[in-house]
Design a protein around this motif. Sequence first.
Motif, PDB file in Angstrom:
ATOM      1  N   TYR A 147       5.551  -4.497  -0.588  1.00 53.06           N
ATOM      2  CA  TYR A 147       4.722  -5.278   0.149  1.00 53.06           C
ATOM      3  C   TYR A 147       5.320  -6.449   0.958  1.00 53.06           C
ATOM      4  CZ  TYR A 147       2.307  -3.915  -4.149  1.00 53.06           C
ATOM      5  OH  TYR A 147       1.858  -3.067  -5.371  1.00 53.06           O
ATOM      6  N   HIS A 148       6.381  -6.121   1.277  1.00 56.22           N
ATOM      7  CA  HIS A 148       7.197  -7.253   1.915  1.00 56.22           C
ATOM      8  C   HIS A 148       6.573  -7.876   3.416  1.00 56.22           C
ATOM      9  CE1 HIS A 148      10.490 -10.095   3.264  1.00 56.22           C
ATOM     10  NE2 HIS A 148      10.332  -9.292   4.131  1.00 56.22           N
ATOM     11  N   GLU A 149       6.204  -6.741   4.203  1.00 57.42           N
ATOM     12  CA  GLU A 149       5.629  -7.238   5.383  1.00 57.42           C
ATOM     13  C   GLU A 149       4.213  -7.737   5.333  1.00 57.42           C
ATOM     14  OE1 GLU A 149       4.596  -4.229   8.961  1.00 57.42           O
ATOM     15  OE2 GLU A 149       6.789  -3.667   8.273  1.00 57.42           O
ATOM     16  N   ALA A 150       3.579  -7.294   4.342  1.00 62.98           N
ATOM     17  CA  ALA A 150       2.258  -7.766   4.166  1.00 62.98           C
ATOM     18  C   ALA A 150       2.287  -9.285   3.559  1.00 62.98           C
ATOM     19  CB  ALA A 150       1.545  -7.041   2.958  1.00 62.98           C
ATOM     20  N   LEU A 151       3.163  -9.568   2.818  1.00 68.79           N
ATOM     21  CA  LEU A 151       3.368 -10.970   2.325  1.00 68.79           C
ATOM     22  C   LEU A 151       3.832 -11.699   3.379  1.00 68.79           C
ATOM     23  CD1 LEU A 151       4.451 -10.470  -1.351  1.00 68.79           C
ATOM     24  CD2 LEU A 151       2.434 -10.770  -0.666  1.00 68.79           C
ATOM     25  N   THR A 152       4.845 -11.416   4.264  1.00 70.60           N
ATOM     26  CA  THR A 152       5.204 -12.337   5.475  1.00 70.60           C
ATOM     27  C   THR A 152       4.026 -12.589   5.996  1.00 70.60           C
ATOM     28  OG1 THR A 152       6.975 -10.879   5.182  1.00 70.60           O
ATOM     29  CG2 THR A 152       6.740 -12.528   7.204  1.00 70.60           C
ATOM     30  N   ARG A 153       3.029 -11.663   6.352  1.00 68.62           N
ATOM     31  CA  ARG A 153       1.727 -11.613   7.410  1.00 68.62           C
ATOM     32  C   ARG A 153       0.737 -12.938   6.361  1.00 68.62           C
ATOM     33  NH1 ARG A 153      -0.513 -12.611  11.906  1.00 68.62           N
ATOM     34  NH2 ARG A 153      -2.645 -11.632  12.005  1.00 68.62           N
TER      35      ARG A 153
END
Length: 311
Positions: free
Chosen positions: A138-144
């Motif tokens: 979920y890295h990208e989603a959590l950065t967003r």
Amino acid sequence: MALEYTDEQQMLTDLTKPRILLMGPRRSGKTSILRVVFQKMPPHETLFLESTHAVDIRLANNNPFLQFQIWDFPGDFFFYRVSRNGGEGGGGGRELGGSMTQEGEGEGPKEGELLDEVGVFGVPAALVFVLDAQDEPYHEALTRLVDLVARGQSVNPSLHVVVFIHKVDGDLFLSDEHKVDCQRDVQHRIAQELRDASLEHVEVSCFLTSIYDHSIFEAFSKIVQRLTHQLPVMENLLNYLISACKMEKSFLFDVVSRLYLATDSNPVDMQTYEMCVDMIDVVVDVSCIYGYVVGEERQAGGPLGRNMIFG
Ligand SMILES: Nc1nc2c(ncn2[C@@H]2O[C@H](COP(=O)(O)OP(=O)(O)OP(=O)(O)O)[C@@H](O)[C@H]2O)c(=O)[nH]1
């Protein structure tokens, strides 16, 4: 309580109405949630939904306690332009009005206007970030998510932030244990990301959701309650009701959406909630056969109207 609005378009551009902002990566399930909860779309039909390409603004106006705008953002939203056509399904019923069509001066955003942080978060609002639980990592989603929280907090410190850990169904989430592990992991990672961004003071609530069971209704009910000023009064009244009538539990439901607007202070148990929803379905089905006709329109709520108390 009377409605103050003469038409839905007026309400759509009213900046004082709370907003529920559905954001998150592409294909995470935002539009499906909107359709299933507010337009009674059967969950399996969401398989055929097309991607959202512009911000789609809808109106929930089922009763005086359930009045807010729902903004469905495209997955790659970034200072997007406002759409006027709103996609399909706008006239699907009373639950949600049409798309944004008003051209009032100095009110809501107009077509072609750039939406900045103030335009999105500058009113009482809940940011609902939909995270696809089946789409690890979920890295990208959590950065967003953290980026959105930072932007939202900068213009609206009282912004409610909620994360739906969505699609917790199917073979990947057969056991409750697995769901709880997933929730714990996501919560931990969100806390870490917020700390790294010096946003640890922001409270983020996480809910496990799926359109294939009642969890999405339960989670959405909680969000609506946070945006309802009358909640403490309604809770008190329900507390009086259960003690006076010796009931175990009571909910104040919006019959159209099956969301509960308030409940007494006893803990909510999912099975009781599901049983009440099933009872509403039966009452509505029977009312559709025997209900009275008002003008051209048959009142599905019958003499019970659109709100119902179950105890
Ligand atoms: N298994 C499962 N699938 C879901 C759930 N909710 C939505 N989906 C599926 O996820 C896919 C994408 O759903 P959409 O609602 O279009 O996603 P979206 O976030 O609006 O997508 P964009 O408009 O591209 O941002 C569809 O195939 C839905 O059937 C869920 O709770 N469980």
